[in-house]
Each structure stands twice: as structure tokens, then as C-alpha cells.
Design an enzyme around this catalytic site. Structure first.
Site, short mmCIF file in Angstrom:
data_model
loop_
_atom_site.label_atom_id
_atom_site.label_comp_id
_atom_site.label_asym_id
_atom_site.label_seq_id
_atom_site.Cartn_x
_atom_site.Cartn_y
_atom_site.Cartn_z
N CYS A 104 0.87 -1.19 0.01
CA CYS A 104 0.00 -0.03 -0.10
C CYS A 104 1.07 1.15 0.02
O CYS A 104 1.70 1.54 -0.97
CB CYS A 104 -0.93 0.06 1.23
SG CYS A 104 -2.21 1.19 1.14
N HIS A 233 -3.60 -5.52 0.90
CA HIS A 233 -2.91 -5.83 2.19
C HIS A 233 -2.74 -7.17 2.43
O HIS A 233 -3.49 -7.95 3.19
CB HIS A 233 -3.61 -4.91 3.37
CG HIS A 233 -3.30 -3.62 3.36
ND1 HIS A 233 -2.42 -2.98 4.25
CD2 HIS A 233 -4.06 -2.41 2.81
CE1 HIS A 233 -2.45 -1.66 4.12
NE2 HIS A 233 -3.37 -1.46 3.17
N GLU A 235 -0.73 -8.83 4.53
CA GLU A 235 -0.43 -8.98 6.08
C GLU A 235 -1.58 -8.86 6.90
O GLU A 235 -1.80 -9.42 7.98
CB GLU A 235 0.55 -7.91 6.31
CG GLU A 235 0.07 -6.51 6.81
CD GLU A 235 -0.54 -5.78 5.66
OE1 GLU A 235 -0.83 -4.59 5.96
OE2 GLU A 235 -0.48 -6.00 4.70
#
Length: 270
Positions: A104, A233, A235
Site C-alpha cells: 500500500c 494488504h 499482512e
């Protein structure tokens, strides 16, 4: 077998550093440290001691000069306490075979710094940029992304599709010219594309493509395949219960599959 030592850089508005470090640990990183940018410049952290570098998401510098712009300028002109330019350290890091992941805001930084797409292996030369979403607003939802299996990217090996959350206001890729975009396509530097959830094929249709990026680009890699930047994202999808379809029995691959591939690559390249 090599040890995987991960450096997660935070500060100046970054707010996904803990998630990113957690994902790296779950993926098998042997050592994972969250450090401030100032720790690197002050010499408190030795970049050569790591082989996996993560630039997490957040609101770097409040995006006041455009997403990732101020952060890129900081890296471009800063030096360590002994006078070594950070760009010199980054280049040496890549020359040693290190991996870089930008998520991002971190992706925006890599693009503005010129680490992606690095056509002709011209690193630190800006060739594309990222600008406001076509929708003109912040997009916060889950999307499906399709992996380009022809890409050299080590992060996406043996993955076909992923469900990932997006949360950004400036995610639309803008190449410097049509020739640049054409080369990105033909050289398979598109690592990930936004996909239609029904067909699994790349799409320009909103909201499946949340920002209007051409060729449905969700992530780019460099010619070596060792740098990956993406707007979604990974993660943030580190456990099956993160997924909105969890209670309906949906069990797609976790987003940290990208980091697991990175760890496997480093462990196999001592």
C-alpha cells in the site's frame, strides 16, 4: 540454510508495522524487527544484517505531497551517521539478493523511489507513479487478485488467486507513457491484477478494480522478481477468521502466502 532476518520500517505515519511484522513471523521469519527510519540513519540498525525488507502500509507523511512522495525523497537524500547514502545501502542490499516488499503506502514509496518497475534494471529512476483512485474516494473493501504466473516474482510462486483487503485513496497506476506500460505487460512485470470474483479474470470493472489502474494492475515486480509492491494488504489476512466469508465456510488461501514464498526463497538461497 540461510536465516531470514526481516526489517520492518516504520515512522512518519506508517501504521501497519505490527501487522506486517506479525505476518512475517507467521511466515517463518527467524528474526523480525520493527525499526524507525531514524534508527537506520543514526546507525542503531545495520541494514546489511537483514535480507528481507518490508515497507508497510499507513498514511506516510499524511500523503500531503502525494502518496509516498515525501518518504521517497527522504530515502533518496538521507545518509547514515557515517555519511553513507541510504540509496547506496539499498543498492547493496539488492545486490546481496535481499527481498523487498512494499504494501500500500510502501508500494507507493517504492514506485516514487524508482525501485519499481525498474525496466532495464534502472533502479532509482521513476518510471510510473500512483495517483488518486478513479472513484475519487478512499476504498476500503476486500478484493480478489489474480497472479500472473509468467511473472518472475518470487513472492507469487505457485499462487493463482488471493482474496485481500484494500484500503487506499491513491492506488491508480500511471505509467510515464504508453511504451512503458507496454513493456511492463510484455516483460511480465505485472505480478498481480484485480480480478472478477466470479470468473477470476482481470477486470477494469468497479468495484472489483477499486482504483481504475490500467491492465487491472494490483501489484508490480522488478525484472529480478525480488521486489514486490502491491496496493492490497496481504499482512491483514493472516488468519482464516480475518476473511469476511469465514462464517459461511469460505477458506481461501491466506494473504501471508506471499510472505511464506519470500521466506522459502531466502532459506533456499544461502
Amino acid at each position: 540454510m540461510a536465516l531470514v532476518k526481516t526489517l520492518v520500517v516504520t515512522g512518519f505515519g506508517t501504521n501497519c508495522e505490527s501487522e506486517s511484522a506479525h505476518a512475517a513471523r507467521l511466515a517463518g521469519s527467524d528474526q523480525t524487527d520493527i525499526v524507525y527510519f531514524s534508527d537506520i540513519t543514526a546507525g542503531r540498525v545495520d541494514l546489511p544484517g537483514y535480507n528481507f525488507l518490508i515497507f508497510p502500509g499507513g498514511f506516510l507523511d499524511g500523503d500531503d505531497l502525494g502518496a509516498g512522495q515525501a518518504g521517497a525523497i527522504r530515502w533518496k537524500f538521507a545518509a547514515t551517521k557515517d555519511g553513507t547514502p541510504l540509496l547506496e545501502l539499498l543498492r547493496a542490499f539488492l545486490d546481496r539478493g535481499g527481498l523487498v516488499l512494499g504494501i500500500c503506502n510502501g508500494f507507493q514509496l517504492l514506485v516514487k523511489l524508482g525501485l519499481l518497475p525498474a525496466l532495464d534494471k534502472k533502479y532509482f529512476e521513476r518510471q510510473v507513479t500512483l495517483s488518486n483512485n478513479d472513484s475519487g474516494r478512499f476504498e476500503d473493501r476486500w478484493v480478489k487478485v489474480r497472479v500472473n504466473r509468467a511473472s518472475p516474482c518470487v513472492f507469487t510462486k505457485d499462487i493463482e488467486h488471493l482474496d485481500l483487503p484494500v484500503r487506499h485513496g491513491e492506488g491508480m497506476i500511471i505509467p510515464q507513457d504508453n511504451a512503458t506500460l507496454s513493456r511492463i505487460v510484455t516483460e511480465n512485470l505485472i505480478a498481480l491484477q484485480y480480478a472478477d470474483p466470479a470468473s477470476g479474470l482481470p477486470t477494469m470493472e468497479y468495484p472489483y478494480n477499486p482504483n481504475g489502474s490500467p491492465m487491472a494492475i494490483a501489484g508490480l515486480t522488478d525484472p529480478s522478481g525480488r521486489i514486490l509492491g502491491l496496493m492490497p494488504h496481504p499482512e491483514a489476512f493472516n488468519d482464516p477468521t480475518n476473511h469476511p466469508g469465514w462464517t459461511r465456510g469460505e477458506r481461501p488461501s491466506l494473504g501471508i502466502a506471499l510472505l511464506e514464498n519470500a521466506v522459502r526463497h531466502l532459506k533456499g538461497n544461502a
